[in-house]
Design an enzyme around this catalytic site. Structure first.
Site, PDB file in Angstrom:
ATOM      1  N   HIS A   1      15.428   5.116   3.608  1.00  0.00           N
ATOM      2  CA  HIS A   1      15.628   3.965   4.499  1.00  0.00           C
ATOM      3  C   HIS A   1      14.995   2.675   3.989  1.00  0.00           C
ATOM      4  O   HIS A   1      15.461   1.593   4.303  1.00  0.00           O
ATOM      5  CB  HIS A   1      15.117   4.294   5.911  1.00  0.00           C
TER       6      HIS A   1
ATOM      7  N   ASP B   1      -2.483  13.271  14.161  1.00  0.00           N
ATOM      8  CA  ASP B   1      -2.055  12.043  13.495  1.00  0.00           C
ATOM      9  C   ASP B   1      -2.315  10.939  14.504  1.00  0.00           C
ATOM     10  O   ASP B   1      -1.640  10.835  15.531  1.00  0.00           O
ATOM     11  CB  ASP B   1      -0.574  12.171  13.131  1.00  0.00           C
TER      12      ASP B   1
ATOM     13  N   PHE C   1       5.939  12.072  12.040  1.00  0.00           N
ATOM     14  CA  PHE C   1       6.378  10.778  11.510  1.00  0.00           C
ATOM     15  C   PHE C   1       6.956  10.986  10.110  1.00  0.00           C
ATOM     16  O   PHE C   1       6.665  11.981   9.450  1.00  0.00           O
ATOM     17  CB  PHE C   1       5.198   9.800  11.478  1.00  0.00           C
ATOM     18  N   ASP C   2       7.778  10.031   9.647  1.00  0.00           N
ATOM     19  CA  ASP C   2       8.506  10.261   8.378  1.00  0.00           C
ATOM     20  C   ASP C   2       7.597  10.452   7.163  1.00  0.00           C
ATOM     21  O   ASP C   2       7.882  11.296   6.310  1.00  0.00           O
ATOM     22  CB  ASP C   2       9.564   9.175   8.114  1.00  0.00           C
TER      23      ASP C   2
ATOM     24  N   LYS D   1      -2.530   0.428  12.815  1.00  0.00           N
ATOM     25  CA  LYS D   1      -2.033   0.377  14.198  1.00  0.00           C
ATOM     26  C   LYS D   1      -3.237   0.216  15.127  1.00  0.00           C
ATOM     27  O   LYS D   1      -3.712  -0.887  15.336  1.00  0.00           O
ATOM     28  CB  LYS D   1      -1.244   1.656  14.533  1.00  0.00           C
TER      29      LYS D   1
ATOM     30  N   TYR E   1     -20.213  -0.558  -4.625  1.00  0.00           N
ATOM     31  CA  TYR E   1     -19.341   0.561  -4.995  1.00  0.00           C
ATOM     32  C   TYR E   1     -19.752   1.821  -4.224  1.00  0.00           C
ATOM     33  O   TYR E   1     -18.913   2.522  -3.680  1.00  0.00           O
ATOM     34  CB  TYR E   1     -19.441   0.812  -6.504  1.00  0.00           C
TER      35      TYR E   1
ATOM     36  N   ALA F   1      -2.532   7.466  14.652  1.00  0.00           N
ATOM     37  CA  ALA F   1      -2.205   6.039  14.495  1.00  0.00           C
ATOM     38  C   ALA F   1      -2.314   5.251  15.807  1.00  0.00           C
ATOM     39  O   ALA F   1      -2.773   4.120  15.813  1.00  0.00           O
ATOM     40  CB  ALA F   1      -0.810   5.898  13.897  1.00  0.00           C
TER      41      ALA F   1
HETATM   42  N1  F0G Z   1       1.663   8.379  11.304  1.00  0.00           N
HETATM   43  C1  F0G Z   1       2.335   7.650  12.204  1.00  0.00           C
HETATM   44  C2  F0G Z   1       2.522   8.181  13.588  1.00  0.00           C
HETATM   45  C3  F0G Z   1       2.846   6.411  11.832  1.00  0.00           C
HETATM   46  O1  F0G Z   1       3.531   5.700  12.733  1.00  0.00           O
HETATM   47  C4  F0G Z   1       2.630   5.935  10.521  1.00  0.00           C
HETATM   48  C5  F0G Z   1       3.163   4.656  10.094  1.00  0.00           C
HETATM   49  C6  F0G Z   1       1.907   6.732   9.613  1.00  0.00           C
HETATM   50  C7  F0G Z   1       1.428   7.959  10.057  1.00  0.00           C
HETATM   51  C8  F0G Z   1       1.650   6.310   8.212  1.00  0.00           C
HETATM   52  O2  F0G Z   1       0.677   5.329   8.160  1.00  0.00           O
HETATM   53  O3  F0G Z   1       1.845   3.305   7.263  1.00  0.00           O
HETATM   54  O4  F0G Z   1      -0.626   3.482   7.245  1.00  0.00           O
HETATM   55  O5  F0G Z   1       0.705   4.845   5.711  1.00  0.00           O
HETATM   56  N2  F0G Z   1       4.024   4.027  10.759  1.00  0.00           N
HETATM   57  C9  F0G Z   1       4.525   2.707  10.498  1.00  0.00           C
HETATM   58  C10 F0G Z   1       5.571   2.380  11.516  1.00  0.00           C
HETATM   59  C11 F0G Z   1       4.922   2.420   9.095  1.00  0.00           C
HETATM   60  O6  F0G Z   1       6.245   1.350  11.356  1.00  0.00           O
HETATM   61  O7  F0G Z   1       5.693   3.087  12.519  1.00  0.00           O
HETATM   62  P1  F0G Z   1       0.661   4.171   7.037  1.00  0.00           P
END
Ligand code: F0G
Length: 456
Positions: free
Chosen positions: A448, A213, A124-125, A256, A72, A215
């Site tokens: 979406h 960010d 990102f969304d 990613k 833990y 990823a």
């Molecule tokens: N930032 C970027 C640039 C992303 O592409 C994603 C996720 C996230 C943050 C959020 O990360 O999914 O681990 O919570 N993108 C995926 C996609 C879902 O299909 O592009 P997460």
């Protein structure tokens, strides 16, 4: 004769996939309300919905899984990961989370409040969602060239420094600037080192901070190596280290460029941020040394971060994306150029000029491709752009994309050939496609994922 390029790995485990018939797919997609997120994975032959959490782990990562420490508090897996993050990015503080959006939730809880403005290159969304959820505003300062799919500009993820400075000097409170590497929304397009440096300089001038960010940070570093003057001889890890010298912190979706199936983290140089974020992390995610991740997954991530910054791996990865992109270009199919890091972004407005924007052009194309070839892509267009939080009108983005995201180390180029042929067949019947889809039911935010549609 020059030896051709080949992947820097071979295959040890395989997973069967099912090639369905068009008749089956017609039935399934109707039952799924024309939303590809509602399909079961067995109903998909080649799944290009996302490159997130869908990659294949290496034998070394699986070995690390077996050696995961599930204590833990204070597990060795946590310390393994901490050391890799420190070495790679230069940040002394880090907190694990269950995925990227959780890191956004925790870090934004400490940094962003109602009325704030958060500029960046197309957020990102989930990032935008977490900003707007706090009644703050995300402002897109991406360069205009990013919206011209024909432009070959090598760094379409860059921000326009004038647009950014206009926001910074407008008198609003900007707690942080967020740079997304690579910029997913504009087509997996990289940000140049020069741009990162200048953004940091502007942030310092206006006494604010920069978060990356991250990823797809390694893919971004690959493009810097390939496309920016002065970096061709530098090692990827060296380039990454320089990139992060222009950031105060990072959020990461490890699904990613961590090449793991689940996980995320945030890292920072600021002790005060870390202490505040720790409180939220314990509340939302878990104790400091696991925060939403199993010890074994932290161990696999530590290995994945080293593998993803290997030049041979990145060459294999980016070559496969280019392979698909070049086939589509050869067939005359309009895509975002230059070819990005993790996906091909098909320009759906140019592909289906007869479908009205009110009928969700990119979603329509995604559905037709699924019917044709059993390939699942994803809409990056009006559905994803969602409604304006104040007026509740649809936000029609400049570009409507069908994204074909390629999982890491998962498919072969034969699969890419099927995707390209399927899309070519659809392209040949484009003139007859005149109607799209209408919304039957949608959620108030992030619609979406769950939206239900019907044929217009
Ligand atoms: N930032 C970027 C640039 C992303 O592409 C994603 C996720 C996230 C943050 C959020 O990360 O999914 O681990 O919570 N993108 C995926 C996609 C879902 O299909 O592009 P997460």
């Amino acid at each position: 004769m020059e030896l051709p390029f080949a992947e820097s790995y071979k295959i040890k485990t395989v997973e069967p996939i099912f090639r369905s018939t068009r008749k089956q797919r017609e039935k399934w997609i109707e039952a799924a309300h024309y939303n590809l997120f509602n399909l079961r994975s067995e109903q998909v032959f080649i799944d290009l919905l996302t490159d997130s959490g869908t990659g294949a782990m290496s034998d070394n990562q699986w070995a690390a899984i077996m050696k995961g420490d599930e204590s833990y508090a204070g597990s060795s897996s946590y310390y393994n990961l901490k050391k890799v993050i420190q070495t790679l990015f230069g940040f002394n503080y880090f907190l694990p989370t269950h995925q990227g959006r959780a890191a956004e939730n925790v870090l934004f809880s400490t940094l962003i409040k109602e009325g704030d403005v958060v500029p960046g290159n197309s957020h990102f969304d989930t990032t935008k969602g977490h900003i707007e959820f706090r009644k703050a505003k995300a402002v897109d300062c991406t360069i205009d060239k990013a919206f011209d799919t024909e432009s070959d500009y090598p760094f379409k993820g860059n921000v326009d420094l004038n647009k950014l400075e206009d926001v910074l000097k407008s008198g609003v409170n900007v707690p942080v600037i967020i740079m997304t590497l690579t910029c997913n929304t504009s087509g997996g397009q990289p940000v140049s080192m020069g741009n990162l440096k200048q953004v940091k300089e502007l942030a310092e001038k206006y006494k604010t901070y920069v978060i990356f960010d991250s990823a797809r940070f390694a893919e971004n570093a690959w493009f810097i190596k390939k496309r920016e003057k002065g970096y061709s001889k530098k090692a990827i890890k060296e380039i990454v280290r320089e990139m992060y010298s222009y950031a105060d912190g990072m959020t990461m979706s490890s699904k990613k460029d961590g090449i793991v199936n689940i996980g995320g983290f945030m890292a920072m140089s600021n002790k005060d941020w870390f202490e505040k974020a720790t409180t939220f992390n314990i509340m939302f995610e878990g104790f400091v040394t696991y925060g939403g991740m199993a010890g074994r997954d932290m161990n696999a991530l530590a290995v994945g971060l080293n593998e993803v910054t290997d030049k041979d791996y990145l060459e294999s990865r980016i070559s496969q994306v280019e392979y698909l992109g070049n086939k589509l270009i050869e067939y005359g199919i309009p895509i975002q150029k230059p070819i990005g890091g993790h996906a091909i972004f098909v320009d759906a407005k140019k592909f289906l000029p007869n479908v009205p924007k009110e009928e969700y052009i990119a979603q329509t194309l995604a559905i037709i491709l699924y019917l044709e070839a059993g390939v699942r892509g994803v809409e990056v267009g009006t559905l994803l752009a969602d409604r304006d939080p104040e007026t509740h009108d649809n936000r029609y983005p400049k570009l409507e994309f069908l994204r074909l995201a390629i999982p890491r180390r998962t498919y072969t180029n034969n699969h890419m050939d099927v995707v390209a042929a399927g899309l070519k067949n659809v392209y040949e019947m484009r003139d007859e496609i005149r109607t799209g889809l209408k919304i039957h039911k949608e959620a108030p935010i992030m619609r979406h994922f769950t939206v239900e549609l019907y044929k217009a």
